[in-house]
Design a protein around this motif. Structure first.
Motif, mmCIF file in Angstrom:
data_model
loop_
_atom_site.group_PDB
_atom_site.id
_atom_site.type_symbol
_atom_site.label_atom_id
_atom_site.label_comp_id
_atom_site.label_asym_id
_atom_site.label_seq_id
_atom_site.Cartn_x
_atom_site.Cartn_y
_atom_site.Cartn_z
ATOM 1 N N GLN A 1 22.017 12.462 -12.736
ATOM 2 C CA GLN A 1 21.424 13.695 -12.215
ATOM 3 C C GLN A 1 20.569 13.406 -10.989
ATOM 4 O O GLN A 1 20.608 14.154 -9.996
ATOM 5 C CB GLN A 1 20.569 14.345 -13.313
ATOM 6 C CG GLN A 1 21.377 14.832 -14.505
ATOM 7 C CD GLN A 1 20.578 14.866 -15.800
ATOM 8 O OE1 GLN A 1 19.338 14.703 -15.782
ATOM 9 N NE2 GLN A 1 21.246 15.080 -16.915
ATOM 10 N N GLN B 1 20.224 10.783 -16.830
ATOM 11 C CA GLN B 1 19.181 11.115 -15.859
ATOM 12 C C GLN B 1 19.431 10.432 -14.524
ATOM 13 O O GLN B 1 19.165 11.018 -13.465
ATOM 14 C CB GLN B 1 17.819 10.721 -16.413
ATOM 15 C CG GLN B 1 17.332 11.585 -17.558
ATOM 16 C CD GLN B 1 15.956 11.172 -18.054
ATOM 17 O OE1 GLN B 1 15.032 10.988 -17.264
ATOM 18 N NE2 GLN B 1 15.817 11.009 -19.354
ATOM 19 N N ARG C 1 12.466 14.384 -8.199
ATOM 20 C CA ARG C 1 12.409 14.585 -9.651
ATOM 21 C C ARG C 1 12.602 16.047 -10.002
ATOM 22 O O ARG C 1 13.314 16.394 -10.950
ATOM 23 C CB ARG C 1 11.065 14.087 -10.179
ATOM 24 C CG ARG C 1 10.867 14.209 -11.681
ATOM 25 C CD ARG C 1 11.786 13.276 -12.423
ATOM 26 N NE ARG C 1 12.980 13.956 -12.890
ATOM 27 C CZ ARG C 1 14.017 13.355 -13.429
ATOM 28 N NH1 ARG C 1 14.038 12.042 -13.523
ATOM 29 N NH2 ARG C 1 15.055 14.030 -13.834
ATOM 30 N N THR C 2 11.965 16.935 -9.231
ATOM 31 C CA THR C 2 12.108 18.365 -9.469
ATOM 32 C C THR C 2 13.555 18.807 -9.303
ATOM 33 O O THR C 2 14.099 19.570 -10.113
ATOM 34 C CB THR C 2 11.202 19.162 -8.517
ATOM 35 O OG1 THR C 2 9.833 18.794 -8.752
ATOM 36 C CG2 THR C 2 11.360 20.657 -8.732
ATOM 37 N N LYS C 3 14.207 18.313 -8.248
ATOM 38 C CA LYS C 3 15.596 18.711 -8.003
ATOM 39 C C LYS C 3 16.523 18.106 -9.054
ATOM 40 O O LYS C 3 17.514 18.744 -9.454
ATOM 41 C CB LYS C 3 16.022 18.270 -6.606
ATOM 42 C CG LYS C 3 17.194 19.044 -6.062
ATOM 43 C CD LYS C 3 16.935 20.543 -5.990
ATOM 44 C CE LYS C 3 15.850 20.899 -4.996
ATOM 45 N NZ LYS C 3 15.667 22.358 -4.869
ATOM 46 N N ALA C 4 16.222 16.900 -9.532
ATOM 47 C CA ALA C 4 17.017 16.321 -10.610
ATOM 48 C C ALA C 4 16.897 17.154 -11.879
ATOM 49 O O ALA C 4 17.873 17.314 -12.631
ATOM 50 C CB ALA C 4 16.578 14.881 -10.871
ATOM 51 N N ASN C 5 15.712 17.696 -12.135
ATOM 52 C CA ASN C 5 15.543 18.581 -13.286
ATOM 53 C C ASN C 5 16.356 19.856 -13.132
ATOM 54 O O ASN C 5 16.891 20.390 -14.114
ATOM 55 C CB ASN C 5 14.063 18.936 -13.473
ATOM 56 C CG ASN C 5 13.236 17.757 -13.954
ATOM 57 O OD1 ASN C 5 13.775 16.802 -14.518
ATOM 58 N ND2 ASN C 5 11.936 17.809 -13.736
ATOM 59 N N VAL C 6 16.453 20.352 -11.901
ATOM 60 C CA VAL C 6 17.301 21.522 -11.640
ATOM 61 C C VAL C 6 18.754 21.211 -11.970
ATOM 62 O O VAL C 6 19.466 22.015 -12.576
ATOM 63 C CB VAL C 6 17.154 21.975 -10.169
ATOM 64 C CG1 VAL C 6 18.189 23.042 -9.816
ATOM 65 C CG2 VAL C 6 15.749 22.495 -9.910
ATOM 66 N N SER D 1 20.672 8.979 -22.614
ATOM 67 C CA SER D 1 19.720 9.821 -21.882
ATOM 68 C C SER D 1 19.338 9.219 -20.538
ATOM 69 O O SER D 1 19.271 9.926 -19.521
ATOM 70 C CB SER D 1 18.465 10.031 -22.734
ATOM 71 O OG SER D 1 17.486 10.763 -22.028
ATOM 72 N N ALA E 1 19.794 18.910 -14.095
ATOM 73 C CA ALA E 1 19.906 18.770 -15.547
ATOM 74 C C ALA E 1 19.991 20.133 -16.226
ATOM 75 O O ALA E 1 20.830 20.349 -17.116
ATOM 76 C CB ALA E 1 18.716 17.979 -16.088
ATOM 77 N N ASP E 2 19.126 21.063 -15.817
ATOM 78 C CA ASP E 2 19.132 22.396 -16.415
ATOM 79 C C ASP E 2 20.443 23.119 -16.111
ATOM 80 O O ASP E 2 21.019 23.794 -16.982
ATOM 81 C CB ASP E 2 17.952 23.219 -15.896
ATOM 82 C CG ASP E 2 16.610 22.698 -16.393
ATOM 83 O OD1 ASP E 2 16.600 21.920 -17.368
ATOM 84 O OD2 ASP E 2 15.583 23.059 -15.788
#
Length: 226
Positions: A155, A152, A203-208, A148, A210-211
């Motif tokens: 990403q 991350q 962080r927000t763009k990394a979550n994008v 994990s 990941a999704d």
């Protein structure tokens, strides 16, 4: 355009499996030797060239030196090749560490890099969605899935590369990528982001990312079943 001209690394210079940092050394924003880099030097270079916020530049620099540095909080760039500290398998432009090796390959793998460039939309440049597709395909080739944390990190690397290098159309032009990743130099016509890049945005763009990768994997599974 830049404060310092591009000077390629000399034999014996220390470099990392990270084109962004290598470019800073090759342009003299970090010591050209790539050795004995201090925390404040690294923070200043990241802020000055890539327009990272102070907290973000501090976080990246502190973690890098803490995990991969030496002596009294100093860093040689090659220390960042220590396997599975920050470096990880599944790079888009660098080979994986051989089994049992403490360090990963540092030079750009030209074959892997050119494979990555094939993902460019219409041959014009790499959008964030292209990073997602490239990462999904690259990680599918690994003998052992990334854990994990390393997933991350991958990403986050894709998100940060896009945030600092994208043009006004939201893509990284192929020419910029070829210079930045392929030659480890700052692209001739690139300028740093107009707005400061902070931790929350990254962080927000990394979550994008990941999704988006999760959705692509589901689509791939559905196609295989069909």
């Amino acid at each position: 355009m830049y404060d310092h001209k591009f000077v390629p690394a000399n034999p014996g210079d220390s470099r990392a499996p990270c084109p962004a940092l290598n470019a800073l050394a090759n342009h003299g924003y970090l010591p050209h030797s790539g050795r004995d880099i201090g925390l404040l030097q690294l923070i200043h270079a990241l802020r000055h060239v890539y327009n990272l916020s102070l907290p973000f530049a501090f976080m990246l620099s502190f973690v890098g030196i803490l995990l991969c540095g030496h002596g009294f909080f100093r860093l040689d760039l090659q220390g960042l090749a220590a396997h599975n500290r920050i470096e990880h398998d599944g790079s888009l432009a660098h080979g994986d560490a051989a089994p049992g090796n403490r360090f990963a390959p540092i030079p750009v793998n030209k074959s892997m890099f050119h494979t990555f460039l094939v993902y460019a939309a219409l041959g014009q440049g790499i959008y964030l969605e292209d990073f997602m597709r490239a990462r999904v395909d690259r990680e599918a080739q690994l003998q052992k899935p990334l854990d994990s944390l390393r997933a991350q990190i991958g990403q986050g690397e894709a998100a940060l590369a896009w945030l600092v290098m994208r043009d006004d159309d939201g893509k990284i032009p192929l020419g910029w990528l070829e210079q930045w990743w392929g030659e480890e130099r700052l692209p001739d016509t690139w300028t740093k982001p107009h707005r400061v890049v902070g931790i929350l945005e990254a962080r927000t763009k990394a979550n994008v990312v990941a999704d988006g990768m999760a959705k692509l994997r589901l689509q791939d599974q559905f196609r295989r079943k069909c």
